[in-house]
Design an enzyme around this catalytic site. Structure first.
Site, mmCIF file in Angstrom:
data_model
loop_
_atom_site.group_PDB
_atom_site.id
_atom_site.type_symbol
_atom_site.label_atom_id
_atom_site.label_comp_id
_atom_site.label_asym_id
_atom_site.label_seq_id
_atom_site.Cartn_x
_atom_site.Cartn_y
_atom_site.Cartn_z
ATOM 1 N N GLU A 80 1.010 -1.202 -0.037
ATOM 2 C CA GLU A 80 0.192 -0.096 -0.120
ATOM 3 C C GLU A 80 0.723 1.261 -0.053
ATOM 4 O O GLU A 80 1.774 1.147 0.812
ATOM 5 C CB GLU A 80 -1.138 0.047 1.092
ATOM 6 C CG GLU A 80 -1.919 -1.170 1.277
ATOM 7 C CD GLU A 80 -2.858 -1.206 0.207
ATOM 8 O OE1 GLU A 80 -3.045 -0.119 -0.696
ATOM 9 O OE2 GLU A 80 -3.601 -2.191 -0.095
ATOM 10 N N ARG A 90 -17.737 -0.844 5.869
ATOM 11 C CA ARG A 90 -18.903 -1.600 4.812
ATOM 12 C C ARG A 90 -19.442 -2.663 5.676
ATOM 13 O O ARG A 90 -20.620 -2.788 5.557
ATOM 14 C CB ARG A 90 -18.173 -2.101 3.631
ATOM 15 C CG ARG A 90 -19.432 -2.753 2.659
ATOM 16 C CD ARG A 90 -18.739 -3.108 1.331
ATOM 17 N NE ARG A 90 -17.703 -3.994 1.364
ATOM 18 C CZ ARG A 90 -17.873 -5.238 1.526
ATOM 19 N NH1 ARG A 90 -19.021 -5.772 1.735
ATOM 20 N NH2 ARG A 90 -16.975 -5.997 1.626
ATOM 21 N N CYS A 143 -7.979 -2.105 8.186
ATOM 22 C CA CYS A 143 -6.543 -2.174 7.404
ATOM 23 C C CYS A 143 -5.922 -0.683 7.140
ATOM 24 O O CYS A 143 -4.947 -0.375 7.552
ATOM 25 C CB CYS A 143 -6.307 -2.999 6.418
ATOM 26 S SG CYS A 143 -6.401 -4.623 6.866
ATOM 27 N N HIS A 167 -1.082 -5.853 1.786
ATOM 28 C CA HIS A 167 -2.430 -6.549 1.814
ATOM 29 C C HIS A 167 -1.976 -7.932 0.801
ATOM 30 O O HIS A 167 -1.218 -8.005 -0.296
ATOM 31 C CB HIS A 167 -3.525 -5.986 0.937
ATOM 32 C CG HIS A 167 -4.344 -5.400 1.938
ATOM 33 N ND1 HIS A 167 -4.558 -3.917 1.665
ATOM 34 C CD2 HIS A 167 -5.320 -5.735 2.679
ATOM 35 C CE1 HIS A 167 -5.483 -3.479 2.525
ATOM 36 N NE2 HIS A 167 -5.978 -4.837 3.202
HETATM 37 N N1 PCA Z 1 -8.256 -7.188 6.150
HETATM 38 C C1 PCA Z 1 -9.271 -5.978 6.468
HETATM 39 C C2 PCA Z 1 -9.093 -5.925 8.142
HETATM 40 C C3 PCA Z 1 -8.412 -6.988 8.492
HETATM 41 C C4 PCA Z 1 -7.726 -7.809 7.299
HETATM 42 O O1 PCA Z 1 -6.893 -8.720 7.404
HETATM 43 C C5 PCA Z 1 -8.952 -4.762 5.740
HETATM 44 O O2 PCA Z 1 -8.352 -4.834 4.501
HETATM 45 O O3 PCA Z 1 -9.304 -3.779 6.224
#
Ligand code: PCA
Length: 215
Positions: A80, A90, A143, A167
């Site tokens: 990111e 959401r 996240c 991610h």
């Molecule tokens: N993914 C979520 C929150 C926790 C995770 O592993 C997100 O992308 O916000």
């Protein structure tokens, strides 16, 4: 020994596992370029996620912090670029919180940029045959919330420490319950996170190659 803090999240949204937690657990205690990887599990809970992370940073005093979460539906490892100062959930988090259009830090900057060498890490992962790219949004759920809280904390700290958010896709066993969804093997995800940690502790300046998108 210098420390690299890597965090994973508990499962959320009806999943039984979180690939971030499974992968991060495999990295605990590993030595990368003379630095020890220390790992922590964080709750998928609004403010508690940031509190637990900041407590771990203050206790461990790492030189790099890599926070990791699941992005079910994404096909590759995405590093990111930016955290934005807004919560707009959401779905409710694991304790039922669902903030909508609320700032993460009232009066804080609109966004923070990752201080991980994103482009270099993507180049290094691709060179090892791992699909990876820069992402320009971490969403508006926990996240992004954690990523913003991390960068806000590091920005206010006297010690320079690099940090950012990664991610990762579903594991194959999760994708089996989401027909058509992409997945990535645990070994590949662990290798990718190791490369990101290596890159973060060895590179001073990021590569000048594009990771941008056109809408
Ligand atoms: N993914 C979520 C929150 C926790 C995770 O592993 C997100 O992308 O916000």
């Amino acid at each position: 020994m210098k420390k690299i803090l890597i965090t994973g999240f508990e499962p959320f949204g009806g999943e039984l596992i979180n690939p971030a937690l499974v992968a991060v657990n495999k990295l605990d205690g590993k030595i990368v370029h003379g630095c020890e990887i220390v790992t922590r599990t964080l709750p998928v809970v609004w403010q508690k996620s940031i509190q637990a992370l900041c407590q771990a940073i203050d206790e461990i005093n790492p030189i790099v912090v890599i926070t990791v979460g699941q992005a079910g539906g994404r096909p590759d490892i995405t590093i990111e670029r930016v955290a934005v100062n807004v919560d707009d959930y959401r779905i409710p988090d694991n304790e039922g919180n669902q903030p909508i259009d609320e700032p993460i830090v009232a009066g804080g900057p609109v966004g923070y940029l990752s201080t991980l060498p994103l482009k270099t890490a993507v180049i290094d992962m691709r060179a090892k045959g791992i699909p990876a790219s820069v992402s320009n949004t971490a969403g508006t759920f926990v996240c992004n919330h954690l990523f913003y809280g991390l960068m806000h904390h590091l920005n206010a700290s006297a010690n320079y420490c690099r940090g950012g958010f990664v991610h990762i896709p579903y594991l194959p066993e999760q994708a089996a319950n989401h027909p058509g969804a992409p997945s990535m093997s645990l070994d590949t995800i662990v290798a990718a996170l190791t490369i990101i940690a290596e890159t973060a502790v060895t590179f001073r300046k990021d590569a000048k190659v594009t990771g941008g998108t056109i809408c």
